[in-house]
Design a protein around this motif. Structure first.
Motif, PDB file in Angstrom:
ATOM      1  N   TYR A  55     -16.073  11.000  -6.009  1.00 39.31           N
ATOM      2  CA  TYR A  55     -14.933  10.100  -6.075  1.00 39.31           C
ATOM      3  C   TYR A  55     -13.955  10.398  -4.948  1.00 39.31           C
ATOM      4  N   SER A  56     -13.279   9.351  -4.510  1.00 43.96           N
ATOM      5  CA  SER A  56     -12.239   9.493  -3.493  1.00 43.96           C
ATOM      6  C   SER A  56     -10.985   8.788  -3.993  1.00 43.96           C
ATOM      7  N   ILE A  57      -9.850   9.298  -3.599  1.00 39.31           N
ATOM      8  CA  ILE A  57      -8.567   8.678  -3.936  1.00 39.31           C
ATOM      9  C   ILE A  57      -7.873   8.311  -2.638  1.00 39.31           C
ATOM     10  N   VAL A  58      -7.350   7.094  -2.598  1.00 39.02           N
ATOM     11  CA  VAL A  58      -6.651   6.614  -1.413  1.00 39.02           C
ATOM     12  C   VAL A  58      -5.275   6.134  -1.838  1.00 39.02           C
ATOM     13  N   PHE A  59      -4.253   6.595  -1.147  1.00 39.60           N
ATOM     14  CA  PHE A  59      -2.889   6.131  -1.388  1.00 39.60           C
ATOM     15  C   PHE A  59      -2.525   5.165  -0.268  1.00 39.60           C
ATOM     16  N   VAL A  60      -2.099   3.964  -0.659  1.00 44.26           N
ATOM     17  CA  VAL A  60      -1.786   2.922   0.318  1.00 44.26           C
ATOM     18  C   VAL A  60      -0.375   2.406   0.036  1.00 44.26           C
ATOM     19  N   GLU A  65       4.282  -5.844  -4.658  1.00 44.30           N
ATOM     20  CA  GLU A  65       3.330  -5.608  -5.735  1.00 44.30           C
ATOM     21  C   GLU A  65       2.137  -6.556  -5.676  1.00 44.30           C
ATOM     22  N   GLN A  66       2.349  -7.788  -5.266  1.00 43.84           N
ATOM     23  CA  GLN A  66       1.257  -8.767  -5.228  1.00 43.84           C
ATOM     24  C   GLN A  66       0.185  -8.336  -4.219  1.00 43.84           C
ATOM     25  N   ILE A  67       0.591  -7.862  -3.073  1.00 41.99           N
ATOM     26  CA  ILE A  67      -0.388  -7.396  -2.076  1.00 41.99           C
ATOM     27  C   ILE A  67      -1.126  -6.173  -2.611  1.00 41.99           C
ATOM     28  N   ALA A  68      -0.415  -5.300  -3.312  1.00 39.07           N
ATOM     29  CA  ALA A  68      -1.066  -4.126  -3.903  1.00 39.07           C
ATOM     30  C   ALA A  68      -2.118  -4.549  -4.927  1.00 39.07           C
ATOM     31  N   ILE A  71      -5.204  -5.900  -3.078  1.00 41.67           N
ATOM     32  CA  ILE A  71      -6.009  -4.800  -2.517  1.00 41.67           C
ATOM     33  C   ILE A  71      -6.809  -4.125  -3.645  1.00 41.67           C
ATOM     34  N   ALA A  72      -6.159  -3.884  -4.780  1.00 40.66           N
ATOM     35  CA  ALA A  72      -6.842  -3.230  -5.906  1.00 40.66           C
ATOM     36  C   ALA A  72      -7.972  -4.103  -6.444  1.00 40.66           C
ATOM     37  N   ARG A  73      -7.744  -5.389  -6.536  1.00 34.81           N
ATOM     38  CA  ARG A  73      -8.767  -6.312  -7.019  1.00 34.81           C
ATOM     39  C   ARG A  73      -9.948  -6.357  -6.067  1.00 34.81           C
ATOM     40  N   TYR A  74      -9.689  -6.358  -4.777  1.00 34.07           N
ATOM     41  CA  TYR A  74     -10.772  -6.364  -3.794  1.00 34.07           C
ATOM     42  C   TYR A  74     -11.560  -5.067  -3.842  1.00 34.07           C
ATOM     43  N   GLY A  75     -10.870  -3.944  -4.073  1.00 28.93           N
ATOM     44  CA  GLY A  75     -11.531  -2.647  -4.115  1.00 28.93           C
ATOM     45  C   GLY A  75     -12.467  -2.478  -5.288  1.00 28.93           C
TER      46      GLY A  75
END
Length: 78
Positions: A55-60, A65-68, A71-75
């Motif tokens: 597992y990897s964790i990425v902080f962006v 909030e909508q862009i976040a 990004i989460a949905r795409y990931g």
């Protein structure tokens, strides 16, 4: 005859060799997750490659909030 009887284990007791085997077997089961994680980390560090199953964790940082959420949905599908 008395000497032979003192060397034989008492009924109901395990021999020391059996106890050592059980101890080694238990230690190997307990230490397996730690050794597996360490070996995957070393393989990744030496080869510079990603190992599947880790597992990897990425902080962006995101401007809102909508862009976040986008990004989460795409990931999730990646």
């Amino acid at each position: 005859m008395d000497r032979l009887g003192s060397r034989c284990p008492l009924p109901g007791y395990l021999r020391p060799s059996v106890l050592i085997c059980l101890l080694i077997l238990t230690a190997s089961f307990v230490s397996y997750p730690m050794l597996r994680t360490l070996s995957l980390w070393l393989h990744s560090a030496v080869t510079g490659s990603y190992v599947s199953g880790t597992y990897s964790i990425v902080f962006v940082n995101c401007p809102n909030e909508q862009i976040a959420r986008d990004i989460a949905r795409y990931g999730e599908g990646a």
